[in-house]
Design a protein around this motif. Structure first.
Motif, PDB file in Angstrom:
ATOM      1  N   PHE A 280     -20.499  13.050  13.595  1.00 60.57           N
ATOM      2  CA  PHE A 280     -19.728  13.348  12.334  1.00 60.57           C
ATOM      3  C   PHE A 280     -18.358  12.190  11.183  1.00 60.57           C
ATOM      4  O   PHE A 280     -17.223  12.415  12.560  1.00 60.57           O
ATOM      5  CB  PHE A 280     -19.995  14.065  11.872  1.00 60.57           C
ATOM      6  N   ASN A 281     -18.741  11.559  10.796  1.00 64.43           N
ATOM      7  CA  ASN A 281     -16.910  10.757   9.910  1.00 64.43           C
ATOM      8  C   ASN A 281     -17.613  10.926   8.986  1.00 64.43           C
ATOM      9  O   ASN A 281     -18.210  10.353   8.339  1.00 64.43           O
ATOM     10  CB  ASN A 281     -16.825   9.928  11.545  1.00 64.43           C
ATOM     11  N   ARG A 282     -16.710  10.587   7.955  1.00 60.06           N
ATOM     12  CA  ARG A 282     -16.179   9.844   6.726  1.00 60.06           C
ATOM     13  C   ARG A 282     -15.655   8.134   7.115  1.00 60.06           C
ATOM     14  O   ARG A 282     -15.025   8.090   5.815  1.00 60.06           O
ATOM     15  CB  ARG A 282     -15.857  10.705   5.957  1.00 60.06           C
ATOM     16  N   ASP A 283     -15.980   8.266   7.726  1.00 58.86           N
ATOM     17  CA  ASP A 283     -15.661   6.267   7.785  1.00 58.86           C
ATOM     18  C   ASP A 283     -14.194   6.868   8.467  1.00 58.86           C
ATOM     19  O   ASP A 283     -14.157   7.745   8.376  1.00 58.86           O
ATOM     20  CB  ASP A 283     -15.653   5.583   7.104  1.00 58.86           C
ATOM     21  N   PHE A 284     -12.834   5.893   8.812  1.00 57.36           N
ATOM     22  CA  PHE A 284     -11.955   6.685   9.578  1.00 57.36           C
ATOM     23  C   PHE A 284     -10.766   5.393   8.476  1.00 57.36           C
ATOM     24  O   PHE A 284     -11.784   3.646   7.917  1.00 57.36           O
ATOM     25  CB  PHE A 284     -12.267   5.238  11.075  1.00 57.36           C
ATOM     26  N   SER A 285      -9.824   5.289   8.650  1.00 50.84           N
ATOM     27  CA  SER A 285      -8.595   5.369   7.739  1.00 50.84           C
ATOM     28  C   SER A 285      -7.345   5.263   8.986  1.00 50.84           C
ATOM     29  O   SER A 285      -7.352   6.792   9.435  1.00 50.84           O
ATOM     30  CB  SER A 285      -8.167   5.408   6.322  1.00 50.84           C
ATOM     31  N   ASN A 286      -6.450   4.469   9.463  1.00 46.35           N
ATOM     32  CA  ASN A 286      -5.429   5.059   9.676  1.00 46.35           C
ATOM     33  C   ASN A 286      -4.073   4.180   8.677  1.00 46.35           C
ATOM     34  O   ASN A 286      -3.041   4.292   9.020  1.00 46.35           O
ATOM     35  CB  ASN A 286      -5.091   4.058  11.281  1.00 46.35           C
ATOM     36  N   ALA A 287      -4.373   4.380   7.579  1.00 46.55           N
ATOM     37  CA  ALA A 287      -3.714   3.782   5.876  1.00 46.55           C
ATOM     38  C   ALA A 287      -1.804   5.238   6.526  1.00 46.55           C
ATOM     39  O   ALA A 287      -0.368   4.142   6.717  1.00 46.55           O
ATOM     40  CB  ALA A 287      -4.121   4.028   5.054  1.00 46.55           C
ATOM     41  N   PHE A 288      -2.277   6.230   6.493  1.00 48.63           N
ATOM     42  CA  PHE A 288      -1.125   6.866   6.232  1.00 48.63           C
ATOM     43  C   PHE A 288       0.054   5.877   7.762  1.00 48.63           C
ATOM     44  O   PHE A 288       1.289   5.874   7.779  1.00 48.63           O
ATOM     45  CB  PHE A 288      -1.028   7.964   7.071  1.00 48.63           C
ATOM     46  N   LEU A 289      -0.703   6.341   9.115  1.00 44.11           N
ATOM     47  CA  LEU A 289       0.117   5.565   9.246  1.00 44.11           C
ATOM     48  C   LEU A 289       0.931   3.987  10.226  1.00 44.11           C
ATOM     49  O   LEU A 289       1.541   4.153  10.125  1.00 44.11           O
ATOM     50  CB  LEU A 289       0.021   5.870  11.296  1.00 44.11           C
ATOM     51  N   GLN A 290       0.180   2.997   9.386  1.00 47.43           N
ATOM     52  CA  GLN A 290       0.717   2.026   9.434  1.00 47.43           C
ATOM     53  C   GLN A 290       1.564   2.203   8.110  1.00 47.43           C
ATOM     54  O   GLN A 290       1.562   0.605   7.612  1.00 47.43           O
ATOM     55  CB  GLN A 290      -0.690   1.448   8.687  1.00 47.43           C
ATOM     56  N   GLY A 291       1.145   3.204   7.406  1.00 54.60           N
ATOM     57  CA  GLY A 291       2.293   3.040   6.524  1.00 54.60           C
ATOM     58  C   GLY A 291       1.610   1.946   5.429  1.00 54.60           C
ATOM     59  O   GLY A 291       2.334   1.293   4.083  1.00 54.60           O
ATOM     60  N   GLU A 292       0.380   2.021   4.603  1.00 53.09           N
ATOM     61  CA  GLU A 292      -0.286   1.143   4.160  1.00 53.09           C
ATOM     62  C   GLU A 292      -1.445   2.050   3.393  1.00 53.09           C
ATOM     63  O   GLU A 292      -2.691   2.003   3.040  1.00 53.09           O
ATOM     64  CB  GLU A 292      -1.148  -0.119   5.022  1.00 53.09           C
ATOM     65  N   ILE A 293      -0.912   2.751   2.817  1.00 56.75           N
ATOM     66  CA  ILE A 293      -1.088   4.120   1.311  1.00 56.75           C
ATOM     67  C   ILE A 293      -2.459   2.659   0.672  1.00 56.75           C
ATOM     68  O   ILE A 293      -1.410   2.754  -0.534  1.00 56.75           O
ATOM     69  CB  ILE A 293      -0.613   4.797   1.488  1.00 56.75           C
ATOM     70  N   ASN A 294      -3.445   2.609   0.475  1.00 55.90           N
ATOM     71  CA  ASN A 294      -4.476   1.903  -0.522  1.00 55.90           C
ATOM     72  C   ASN A 294      -5.187   2.603  -0.612  1.00 55.90           C
ATOM     73  O   ASN A 294      -6.208   3.304  -0.506  1.00 55.90           O
ATOM     74  CB  ASN A 294      -4.762   0.416   0.355  1.00 55.90           C
ATOM     75  N   LYS A 650      -2.274  -2.595  -9.105  1.00 58.01           N
ATOM     76  CA  LYS A 650      -1.855  -2.986  -7.294  1.00 58.01           C
ATOM     77  C   LYS A 650      -3.002  -2.461  -5.985  1.00 58.01           C
ATOM     78  O   LYS A 650      -3.242  -1.305  -6.648  1.00 58.01           O
ATOM     79  CB  LYS A 650      -0.775  -1.632  -6.900  1.00 58.01           C
ATOM     80  N   ASN A 651      -2.433  -2.759  -4.784  1.00 55.32           N
ATOM     81  CA  ASN A 651      -3.458  -2.069  -3.966  1.00 55.32           C
ATOM     82  C   ASN A 651      -3.054  -1.505  -3.021  1.00 55.32           C
ATOM     83  O   ASN A 651      -3.168  -0.502  -2.152  1.00 55.32           O
ATOM     84  CB  ASN A 651      -4.270  -3.472  -2.749  1.00 55.32           C
ATOM     85  N   ILE A 652      -1.905  -1.501  -2.594  1.00 51.44           N
ATOM     86  CA  ILE A 652      -0.458  -0.518  -2.241  1.00 51.44           C
ATOM     87  C   ILE A 652       0.341   0.009  -2.672  1.00 51.44           C
ATOM     88  O   ILE A 652       0.519  -0.195  -3.167  1.00 51.44           O
ATOM     89  CB  ILE A 652      -0.410  -1.930  -1.139  1.00 51.44           C
ATOM     90  N   VAL A 653       0.035   1.617  -2.502  1.00 51.01           N
ATOM     91  CA  VAL A 653       1.529   2.535  -2.594  1.00 51.01           C
ATOM     92  C   VAL A 653       2.614   1.910  -2.173  1.00 51.01           C
ATOM     93  O   VAL A 653       3.297   2.057  -1.094  1.00 51.01           O
ATOM     94  CB  VAL A 653       1.714   3.572  -2.487  1.00 51.01           C
ATOM     95  N   ASP A 654       3.894   1.146  -2.947  1.00 50.92           N
ATOM     96  CA  ASP A 654       5.375   1.169  -2.603  1.00 50.92           C
ATOM     97  C   ASP A 654       6.495   1.768  -3.362  1.00 50.92           C
ATOM     98  O   ASP A 654       6.344   3.089  -4.314  1.00 50.92           O
ATOM     99  CB  ASP A 654       5.511  -0.697  -2.420  1.00 50.92           C
TER     100      ASP A 654
END
Length: 763
Positions: A280-294, A650-654
Motif C-alpha cells: 500500500f502507498n499513495r505514491d511517494f514524495s520526499n519534498a519535505f526532506l529535500q526542502g522543495e515543498i511543491n 509558483k511551484n515551490i513554497v519559499d
C-alpha cells in the motif's frame, strides 16, 4: 563510518512485531490497548508484552511502548497502575506526548528511557533543550523538516546527549502533528487521543482546480535520501504503519534493511523503490526532506496507488493496463504473505516456563533453584529453616510478619508468594519440593527478600521498584478575586484597545521573521503593556529571530505556544504563560511547567469538556487561562493548500511565499461543512472552522478554577458575524465574566453562528 543507524519499525499487532523482527528491524514501537496514539490498530495487551520483550531481545531488537496521547485527570490513577507494572519489565523505552506524563516519569520512574513523540512537533533547538530538561533521551523530529534543518537539530540533540529519529516511510500528515484539531472538531475524535478519523483524506466538493481530495498528500519515502539522513546525524529511521498488516511491515523493513546493507558495505544508495511499490502507498514524495515543498506532494486519490503505478509503467493506457496490474500485484502480495507467514510461524511470544525447586532441612537455609531453557541460578535465605511442630517455633518464625502465623512451606504457599514471577518474561511451570523436608517454616520477610532477588535476575539485573502511590493533589482555596479578561490581536489597527480596555492585550507574532525583528521591537516598545504571543511553529532562522526579539525586548511577560520559546524565556527569567496549543489537560502537566520551567500560568486545552476541566487542580500561585471566544484553528501546514484549491503560479513554497502571500479560500466536504483556508503574510497556511468558538457556559460551570478568560479579536474572517465594535464587545465580555448573567444572552445575540462542540463532547 560512524555507528549504524537504528531501523525502527511499527508493531500494530503481534504478527507485525514478528514480521519486523524477521525482516531485520533494530527496534519496534507498539502500543497497549490504552494510552496510545493508534487506537485503530489492534495493539497488544500487557499480558502480551512480556513474551514480546523476550522474543525481541532474543533477536537483538528493542521494544518501545507508545504512551503518546494527552491524559485527562480521571485517567491518572489507571496510568499510575500501568507504570507501576511497566517499570519492572525489560521495556527499552516509552514514547510520550503529555507533559504530565513526562513529569511523572521523571519524578517517580526515572529508570525509564523517555522518547518525545512526533505529537510534540519538535522543530527547533529550544524545544530539544526543553525536552532535555524533562529527561527525554530521544526526540522524533517534525516530518516537515529539510535535511539541513534536521542536521542542525541533530547536532543540538547530540550536544545534549539525546538521540534523534525521523520518519522515513509511510503515511504523511498535511498538518503539523499535535496541533491538528480537524478530526476533533468535526468528528469528535481527537488526534491527540489517537482517534484521528483522517478527514484530510476525505472527498470534498470539486475545487476550482478540479480536485476532489484537496488535502490529501502522497506518502513519505526517504528511500533515496539515506546518505543525507546519515550525514545529518540521524540516529533512528522510523517507519510509519501501526495500522498496516504484517506483510506490509515486513516488506518495508526488509527493503530498508537491504538499502542500509548496500550503504554500509558498498557505500551505495539504491534509487528505485522496488518492493515498496508492491504494498500500500499513495505514491511517494520526499519534498519535505529535500526542502522543495511543491504541488507534486499532493495526489487526488487517498487509496492504494500501487496498481496504478504499475499500470502507468506498462506503456499502455491506465484503463487498459490496470486489471492486469491488479492481478499481478495480488499474486505478488499473496506470495509475500505466504513467505512471511512461514517465517513468523517459527517465532513464539509465549513466556518461558521455569522450574522453581526448593530444598533444605531444619537448621539450613532455604535454597530456591530457578531453571529455565536460558538460565539457571540459586538464591538462599539468611535465616535457617525451623520446624513448624512447636508453638515456640511458630512464634519465632512469625517475627517481622504482619499476616499471622506462617504456613508450612508447600507448593500452594510458594506459588502465591512468588506469583510476581508470572509478570516477567517467565512463568512458574513447576514447583519441585522433593529436596525440601516436610513441615518447615521460614519468616515471611525472608520470602520477600528471596522474591526480590529472583525478580532482579529475571529482569536482567534490574532492581525491582516498589509501587508508587501518587500523592493526592489538594485544591487550593478558592480565589475570591474576580476573573480577568485578556484580548488577542494581530493588527496595528487594534492597538487602541491597549488604552481603551482594562483587559490585558496579547499581540500574535508570525511564524516567519525573514525581515528581522526590528519592526516588532518598535511595536512593543511603543505600546507599553502589549504582551508578545508566540506561535506554535518557529523553524530555523525564524526561531533564531524570535529568540533575538525576546532578548531585545526582555518583556515582563509572554504567551507562547512553542516550548522552544518557553525554554528561552525560562532561561532569561521572563514570566511566561503556556498557550492553548500546548494541549494541557491534566494537573500534572501544569505542575510540570511550573516546577520545571517556572511557568506562571497556562491555557487549558479547548478540547476537553466541563467534567474533565473540573477534575483539574490548579497549582499554587498559578494562573489558569481559558479561551472563551476564538476562530477555531483546525490545522497548520507548511505545504501550500492553494495548489489543490484555487491554484498557484509558483511551484515551490519559499521564503517569499511565506512573507508575501495573502490569500483565502474554502473547501466543502460531502456533509456540507466548510473549511476556511487562510494564508496571512508571514504565516503558514492555516485551516479554520467555518464557525468560531464561543463558550459562555464555562464561566458558570467552573467558577473556582479559571482565573483569566481570553477573547480572540484577530481579524480572521469565518462565517461568524459580530454585530458590535471591538471596544463594546470587550466591555460585554467583561460584564459577563464578573457575574452579569444577562450579558451571556447579549453575547449570543451579537455573535453568531458559533459552536462549542468540543466543550460539550470532550475527549
Amino acid at each position: 563510518m560512524k555507528n549504524e543507524i537504528e531501523l525502527l519499525a511499527p508493531g500494530g499487532d503481534i504478527d507485525s512485531i514478528k514480521a519486523a523482527i524477521v525482516a531485520g528491524a533494530n527496534a519496534v514501537y507498539c502500543g497497549l490497548d490504552r494510552f496510545n496514539a493508534r487506537n485503530r490498530a489492534e495493539n497488544i495487551t500487557f499480558d502480551d508484552l512480556a513474551g514480546i520483550l523476550r522474543l525481541a531481545h532474543q533477536h537483538d531488537c528493542e521494544v518501545f511502548l507508545t504512551l503518546n496521547i494527552i491524559i485527562v485527570e480521571t485517567e491518572i490513577p489507571a496510568l499510575s497502575i500501568l507504570l507501576n507494572k511497566l517499570v519492572n519489565t525489560k521495556l527499552d523505552g516509552i514514547i510520550v506526548q503529555d507533559f504530565g506524563v513526562f513529569h511523572l516519569l521523571q519524578k517517580y520512574y526515572p529508570s525509564f528511557k523517555v522518547h518525545a513523540s512526533t505529537q510534540l512537533t519538535t522543530h527547533n533547538a529550544g524545544q530539544i533543550k526543553f525536552l532535555n530538561e524533562l529527561a527525554a533521551t530521544r526526540v522524533n523530529l517534525s516530518r516537515e523538516l529539510s535535511l539541513e534543518e534536521i542536521h542542525s537539530l541533530s547536532t543540538v540533540a547530540h550536544e545534549n546527549d539525546m538521540l534523534t529519529e525521523v520518519f522515513v516511510h509511510g503515511s504523511n500528515c498535511i498538518a503539523f502533528s499535535g496541533i491538528c484539531y480537524l478530526s476533533s472538531v468535526h468528528a469528535g475524535k481527537s488526534g491527540n487521543r489517537g482517534q484521528c478519523s483522517q478527514p484530510c483524506r476525505d472527498q470534498y466538493l470539486t475545487t476550482a482546480e478540479g480536485r476532489d481530495f484537496p488535502l490529501n498528500i502522497k506518502d513519505n519515502s526517504a528511500f533515496s535520501d539515506l546518505r543525507g539522513l546519515y550525514e545529518a546525524g540521524v540516529d533512528s529511521l522510523k517507519i510509519e504503519g501501526r495500522i498496516k498488516k504484517h506483510h506490509y511491515v515486513y516488506t518495508v523493513v526488509e527493503s530498508w534493511r537491504q538499502q542500509l546493507k548496500r550503504f554500509y558495505e558498498q557505500d551505495q544508495v539504491g534509487r528505485g523503490e522496488g518492493s515498496l511499490r508492491k504494498v500500500f502507498n499513495r505514491d511517494f514524495s520526499n519534498a519535505f526532506l529535500q526542502g522543495e515543498i511543491n504541488r507534486n506532494m499532493f495526489i487526488d486519490n487517498p487509496r492504494d496507488n500501487s496498481a496504478i503505478y504499475q499500470a502507468k509503467k506498462s506503456g499502455m493506457s491506465v484503463e487498459v493496463a490496470l486489471p492486469t496490474a491488479k492481478r499481478k500485484l495480488y499474486d505478488q502480495k499473496t506470495e509475500i504473505i505466504n513467505s512471511v507467514d512461514v517465517q513468523i510461524a517459527a517465532l513464539s511470544t509465549e513466556k518461558a516456563p521455569l522450574i522453581l525447586s526448593a530444598s533444605g532441612e531444619v537448621g539450613s537455609p532455604l535454597t530456591l533453584s530457578i531453571k529455565s531453557s536460558d538460565l539457571s541460578f540459586e538464591v538462599k535465605s539468611e535465616s535457617t529453616l525451623i520446624s513448624a511442630a512447636t508453638k515456640e517455633n511458630r512464634t519465632s518464625a512469625r517475627a517481622g510478619s504482619k499476616k499471622g502465623i506462617p504456613q508450612s512451606l508447600d507448593s500452594e504457599l510458594l506459588a502465591e508468594r512468588f506469583k510476581a514471577i508470572n509478570d516477567t518474561e517467565y512463568f512458574i511451570d513447576e514447583i519441585d519440593l522433593s529436596e525440601l523436608d516436610d513441615d518447615l517454616i521460614v519468616p515471611f520477610k525472608e520470602l520477600v527478600v528471596l522474591k526480590r532477588q529472583i525478580l532482579y535476575v529475571l529482569n536482567g539485573s534490574k532492581e525491582i521498584q516498589a509501587p508508587v502511590e501518587l500523592p493526592r493533589l489538594k485544591k487550593s482555596p478558592s480565589d475570591e478575586a474576580s476573573p480577568e479578561l485578556s484580548l488577542l490581536i494581530s493588527s496595528a489597527e487594534d492597538l487602541h484597545l491597549c488604552k481603551e480596555s482594562a483587559a490585558k492585550v496579547f499581540y500574535q507574532l508570525p511564524n516567519s521573521f525573514k525581515k528581522g525583528s526590528a519592526e516588532y521591537v518598535e511595536l512593543f516598545r511603543n505600546n507599553e503593556g502589549l504582551i508578545p504571543w508566540f506561535p506554535s511553529v518557529l523553524i530555523g532562522s525564524d526561531y533564531q529571530i524570535a529568540v533575538e526579539l525576546l532578548e531585545q525586548l526582555r518583556p515582563e511577560q509572554i504567551v507562547t505556544n512553542n516550548t522552544g520559546i518557553a525554554y528561552e524565556a525560562y532561561q532569561r527569567g521572563i514570566d511566561w504563560i503556556a498557550g492553548p496549543q500546548l494541549n494541557l489537560v491534566n494537573s500534572y502537566s501544569l505542575i510540570c511547567l511550573k516546577e520545571s520551567f517556572n511557568c506562571s500560568g497556562a491555557f487549558i486545552s479547548n478540547e476537553i469538556n466541563r467534567g474533565q476541566i473540573r477534575k483539574m487542580v490548579k497549582p499554587d500561585d498559578f494562573k489558569i487561562y481559558y479561551s472563551i471566544y476564538h476562530p477555531i484553528i483546525l490545522m497548520t501546514s507548511r505545504a501550500c493548500l492553494f495548489y489543490q484549491v484555487t491554484g498557484c503560479k509558483k511551484n515551490i513554497v519559499d521564503g517569499a511565499c511565506i512573507q508575501r502571500c495573502e490569500k483565502s479560500s474554502q473547501i466543502t466536504n460531502m456533509n456540507d461543512a466548510s473549511l476556511l483556508i487562510k494564508k496571512s503574510k508571514g504565516d503558514y497556511h492555516t485551516v479554520y472552522n467555518e464557525s468560531s468558538y464561543l463558550n459562555t457556559d464555562i464561566v458558570r460551570d467552573v467558577p473556582s478554577l479559571v482565573t483569566d478568560y481570553l477573547v480572540d479579536l484577530r481579524d480572521i474572517k469565518t462565517d461568524t458575524q459580530i454585530e458590535m465594535e471591538k471596544p463594546q464587545l470587550t466591555q460585554l465580555f467583561q460584564r459577563y465574566i464578573v457575574g452579569d448573567a444577562e450579558a451571556a444572552n447579549e453575547l449570543k445575540e451579537v455573535i453568531s453562528p458559533v459552536t462549542n462542540t468540543q466543550y460539550r463532547k470532550g475527549i
